[in-house]
Structure formats: C-alpha cells, structure tokens
Design a protein around this motif. Structure first.
Motif, PDB file in Angstrom:
ATOM      1  N   GLU A   1       3.468  14.417 -13.880  1.00  0.00           N
ATOM      2  CA  GLU A   1       2.486  14.875 -14.862  1.00  0.00           C
ATOM      3  C   GLU A   1       2.235  16.376 -14.742  1.00  0.00           C
ATOM      4  O   GLU A   1       2.063  17.080 -15.742  1.00  0.00           O
ATOM      5  CB  GLU A   1       1.172  14.103 -14.697  1.00  0.00           C
ATOM      6  CG  GLU A   1       1.255  12.639 -15.120  1.00  0.00           C
ATOM      7  CD  GLU A   1      -0.032  11.891 -14.825  1.00  0.00           C
ATOM      8  OE1 GLU A   1      -0.989  12.535 -14.331  1.00  0.00           O
ATOM      9  OE2 GLU A   1      -0.082  10.678 -15.103  1.00  0.00           O
TER      10      GLU A   1
ATOM     11  N   ARG B   1       4.131   5.724  -5.416  1.00  0.00           N
ATOM     12  CA  ARG B   1       4.216   5.686  -6.875  1.00  0.00           C
ATOM     13  C   ARG B   1       3.187   6.611  -7.511  1.00  0.00           C
ATOM     14  O   ARG B   1       3.490   7.345  -8.458  1.00  0.00           O
ATOM     15  CB  ARG B   1       4.028   4.253  -7.377  1.00  0.00           C
ATOM     16  CG  ARG B   1       4.253   4.076  -8.877  1.00  0.00           C
ATOM     17  CD  ARG B   1       4.160   2.609  -9.244  1.00  0.00           C
ATOM     18  NE  ARG B   1       2.791   2.154  -9.176  1.00  0.00           N
ATOM     19  CZ  ARG B   1       1.929   2.229 -10.206  1.00  0.00           C
ATOM     20  NH1 ARG B   1       2.321   2.739 -11.360  1.00  0.00           N
ATOM     21  NH2 ARG B   1       0.704   1.769 -10.085  1.00  0.00           N
ATOM     22  N   THR B   2       1.955   6.586  -6.970  1.00  0.00           N
ATOM     23  CA  THR B   2       0.907   7.457  -7.495  1.00  0.00           C
ATOM     24  C   THR B   2       1.258   8.931  -7.293  1.00  0.00           C
ATOM     25  O   THR B   2       1.087   9.755  -8.205  1.00  0.00           O
ATOM     26  CB  THR B   2      -0.436   7.141  -6.804  1.00  0.00           C
ATOM     27  OG1 THR B   2      -0.768   5.762  -7.016  1.00  0.00           O
ATOM     28  CG2 THR B   2      -1.543   8.021  -7.365  1.00  0.00           C
ATOM     29  N   SER B   3       1.759   9.280  -6.116  1.00  0.00           N
ATOM     30  CA  SER B   3       2.154  10.663  -5.832  1.00  0.00           C
ATOM     31  C   SER B   3       3.274  11.113  -6.755  1.00  0.00           C
ATOM     32  O   SER B   3       3.281  12.242  -7.263  1.00  0.00           O
ATOM     33  CB  SER B   3       2.589  10.805  -4.374  1.00  0.00           C
ATOM     34  OG  SER B   3       1.537  10.492  -3.492  1.00  0.00           O
ATOM     35  N   HIS B   4       4.223  10.211  -6.987  1.00  0.00           N
ATOM     36  CA  HIS B   4       5.350  10.531  -7.863  1.00  0.00           C
ATOM     37  C   HIS B   4       4.879  10.785  -9.291  1.00  0.00           C
ATOM     38  O   HIS B   4       5.267  11.784  -9.931  1.00  0.00           O
ATOM     39  CB  HIS B   4       6.362   9.386  -7.825  1.00  0.00           C
ATOM     40  CG  HIS B   4       7.624   9.683  -8.589  1.00  0.00           C
ATOM     41  ND1 HIS B   4       8.384   8.694  -9.166  1.00  0.00           N
ATOM     42  CD2 HIS B   4       8.234  10.855  -8.892  1.00  0.00           C
ATOM     43  CE1 HIS B   4       9.415   9.239  -9.772  1.00  0.00           C
ATOM     44  NE2 HIS B   4       9.348  10.556  -9.623  1.00  0.00           N
ATOM     45  N   LEU B   5       4.030   9.901  -9.818  1.00  0.00           N
ATOM     46  CA  LEU B   5       3.527  10.066 -11.184  1.00  0.00           C
ATOM     47  C   LEU B   5       2.698  11.336 -11.325  1.00  0.00           C
ATOM     48  O   LEU B   5       2.787  12.039 -12.340  1.00  0.00           O
ATOM     49  CB  LEU B   5       2.694   8.847 -11.576  1.00  0.00           C
ATOM     50  CG  LEU B   5       3.456   7.524 -11.747  1.00  0.00           C
ATOM     51  CD1 LEU B   5       2.494   6.381 -12.026  1.00  0.00           C
ATOM     52  CD2 LEU B   5       4.497   7.632 -12.862  1.00  0.00           C
ATOM     53  N   LEU B   6       1.928  11.642 -10.293  1.00  0.00           N
ATOM     54  CA  LEU B   6       1.095  12.843 -10.330  1.00  0.00           C
ATOM     55  C   LEU B   6       1.954  14.102 -10.389  1.00  0.00           C
ATOM     56  O   LEU B   6       1.657  15.039 -11.156  1.00  0.00           O
ATOM     57  CB  LEU B   6       0.180  12.873  -9.102  1.00  0.00           C
ATOM     58  CG  LEU B   6      -0.856  14.002  -9.056  1.00  0.00           C
ATOM     59  CD1 LEU B   6      -1.820  13.906 -10.243  1.00  0.00           C
ATOM     60  CD2 LEU B   6      -1.635  13.961  -7.744  1.00  0.00           C
TER      61      LEU B   6
ATOM     62  N   GLU C   1       2.379   1.722  -3.531  1.00  0.00           N
ATOM     63  CA  GLU C   1       1.429   2.245  -4.504  1.00  0.00           C
ATOM     64  C   GLU C   1       1.101   3.708  -4.239  1.00  0.00           C
ATOM     65  O   GLU C   1       0.941   4.509  -5.182  1.00  0.00           O
ATOM     66  CB  GLU C   1       0.155   1.403  -4.492  1.00  0.00           C
ATOM     67  CG  GLU C   1       0.340  -0.010  -5.008  1.00  0.00           C
ATOM     68  CD  GLU C   1       0.823  -0.042  -6.444  1.00  0.00           C
ATOM     69  OE1 GLU C   1       0.435   0.860  -7.228  1.00  0.00           O
ATOM     70  OE2 GLU C   1       1.608  -0.950  -6.788  1.00  0.00           O
ATOM     71  N   ARG C   2       0.999   4.088  -2.980  1.00  0.00           N
ATOM     72  CA  ARG C   2       0.716   5.494  -2.649  1.00  0.00           C
ATOM     73  C   ARG C   2       1.844   6.403  -3.109  1.00  0.00           C
ATOM     74  O   ARG C   2       1.607   7.457  -3.715  1.00  0.00           O
ATOM     75  CB  ARG C   2       0.513   5.628  -1.133  1.00  0.00           C
ATOM     76  CG  ARG C   2       0.313   7.081  -0.668  1.00  0.00           C
ATOM     77  CD  ARG C   2       0.180   7.156   0.842  1.00  0.00           C
ATOM     78  NE  ARG C   2       1.351   6.655   1.544  1.00  0.00           N
ATOM     79  CZ  ARG C   2       2.466   7.360   1.702  1.00  0.00           C
ATOM     80  NH1 ARG C   2       2.568   8.590   1.202  1.00  0.00           N
ATOM     81  NH2 ARG C   2       3.483   6.842   2.364  1.00  0.00           N
TER      82      ARG C   2
ATOM     83  N   ASP D   1       0.840  -1.210   0.000  1.00  0.00           N
ATOM     84  CA  ASP D   1       0.000   0.000   0.000  1.00  0.00           C
ATOM     85  C   ASP D   1       0.870   1.253   0.000  1.00  0.00           C
ATOM     86  O   ASP D   1       0.572   2.230  -0.703  1.00  0.00           O
ATOM     87  CB  ASP D   1      -0.918  -0.007   1.222  1.00  0.00           C
ATOM     88  CG  ASP D   1      -1.975  -1.095   1.153  1.00  0.00           C
ATOM     89  OD1 ASP D   1      -2.198  -1.627   0.047  1.00  0.00           O
ATOM     90  OD2 ASP D   1      -2.564  -1.417   2.200  1.00  0.00           O
TER      91      ASP D   1
END
Length: 274
Positions: free
Chosen positions: A144, A136-141, A133-134, A130
């Motif tokens: 972007e 990774r999502t923050s990094h990709l955001l 994934e959190r 968890d």
C-alpha cells in the motif's frame, strides 16, 4: 557309497542350516532389542494430486491464461495427503507440517480428522497462524505504501507461503487425517513434504496391495536365490552322480523358496507386533 555321500551332504547342509539359523536368530534378537530401545509409533502417509489448469501460449491453440482471484496463474494443482495412525495407541497434541518446493506456493488448505463416519475440521497451529497473519499484514502494508520489500520480509513470505502447520488435538488408533492444498507450481513439478513434529513417531509411505505383493515377490526371489546357492555348494561337492545332484537340486529349489517365504512372514510378523 551313495548312502555315505547323502550322509555327508546332509551333515554339511545341517552345518549350513545351523549357521543360517544362528545368523537369523541373532538378527531377530538385534531387531527386537533396537525396537525396544528406540520404540517408535508408525504413521503412514499417502500423497496424490491432479492438475486443475495451466496457462499456455501456442500458435495452434492460441494464448490460454489462468486467473486465480484476479491474478494470473501458471499451473494450479490440488495436492492431497492422508496420514494414518497405524499404531495401537492414541496420540494427542501433535503438529503435522507440510511444505512445497521453492518453485511452488500454497494458496489454500484444508485438513480434517476422520473418526468412522464423523469428520472434524483442523486448524492451523496457533503460533504458525499468528506468524502468517503478521507477515501478511506487513506485506500488504508495504504494498500500500509502495515500499520495497526487504530481504528479511521476503524470506518470511517465502516460508509461510510454502509451509502449513496443523494442530492435531487427538488422533486415535487406526484412524486418519486428510489434507488438501491448492498449489501454484511454476515448474509443473508439484511435490509435498510431510513431517510430524514429535519425537518417537515415524512417518513411512503407505503401501497398497500391489506394492506389498511386489515386495513379497522380490523378498522370496532374492532370499530364495541366496539360500539355494548356499545349499547348492555341498550338493555339488558331495554328489557322486549327476542324477543324485539333479534330484537334490530340485528339492533344494522348493525348500529355498519355502524357507524364504517363511522368513518373509516371520520378519514382518515380528515388525508388526513391535
């Protein structure tokens, strides 16, 4: 006169033997006491690896570039580990943690439990997954949105890209688990750290037959030398002829090696049954 000297040597040797015996028995009793007070199950670890590819710039060979998922890479390694439950007990709900140095990144991972001829795929620990994934999502955001990655997020990224934690639902006695990691290492010095996150378990390096033979050789050589020197003193002191001293020294040499070998087997037998 010779008989008298031999009697003196024998008496002195017996005194030394009593001293050594008392010391050895005391050490064994202490070892057993410590083992029962701090009883730990022993797991062994074995780590090996190989380099898959590396990038290089050379006047002779030209420029060699390595790409991983379209991104340039420097040194790709496969690092594998095997962890074996050498105890006589089964253990459930364990967590195995793996990490690499700050100069490395883990790209991919795989873990399996092996039961005879059957294998079971292992999953990452839920909390760690968890967290992964959190982050990774923050990094990709942020990428972007073309935002600057702050220090806190950078530290979290460094942690999850260098660590892996696996849930081990059950590992039976005398069975093992194997793990494989695809690692990018920027200094070409890959290294894998392993720990078991549970009290009462001890993880030690695996020893193959060659390593065990080397340990046995060192034990018998060093231990035999100590015993030989201890017994050699009364022989030197009480022998009244050179021939008698040589004769007793030869016997001492063989006895020292035999006693040292016996102590080696006794020590590891006691350690094994505990």
């Amino acid at each position: 006169m010779i008989t008298h000297n031999i009697s003196d040597i024998t008496a002195t040797a017996l005194e030394f033997a009593k001293y050594i015996g008392s010391f050895a028995i005391g050490g064994i009793v202490f070892l057993i006491k410590e083992k029962y007070q701090n009883r730990k199950a022993i797991f062994t670890k074995r780590v090996w690896g190989q380099q898959l590819a590396f990038s290089v710039q050379s006047q002779d060979w030209g420029d060699i570039q390595i790409l991983y998922n379209g991104v340039q890479s420097n040194n790709l390694h496969i690092i594998s580990a095997e962890i074996t439950n050498t105890s006589s007990k089964d253990f459930s709900d364990l967590v195995f943690e793996f990490s690499v140095p700050t100069s490395s990144v883990i790209y991919r991972h795989q873990g399996q439990l092996i039961y005879d001829d059957l294998t079971k795929d292992l999953s990452l620990q839920k909390d760690f997954n968890d967290q992964f994934e959190r982050i990774r999502t923050s990094h990709l955001l942020q990428l972007e949105n073309e935002q600057i990655i702050d220090n806190n997020l950078q530290k979290e990224i460094s942690f999850v890209t260098r660590h892996r934690r696996f849930d081990i639902p059950l590992i039976q006695s005398k069975t093992n688990a194997t793990f494989h990691f695809l690692v990018e290492d920027y200094q070409n010095k890959p290294h894998l750290n392993i720990s078991i996150l549970k009290q009462g378990l001890r993880l030690v390096p695996y020893q193959n037959d060659t390593e065990r033979k080397d340990l046995k050789k060192k034990w018998t050589e060093h231990g035999g030398l100590v015993i030989f020197l201890i017994v050699a003193y009364p022989i030197y002191k009480y022998s009244n002829t050179v021939s008698l001293a040589i004769f007793l020294m030869v016997i001492n040499l063989f006895l020292a090696s035999t006693i040292s070998l016996g102590l080696y087997y006794a020590f590891f037998w006691i350690k094994k049954i505990l």
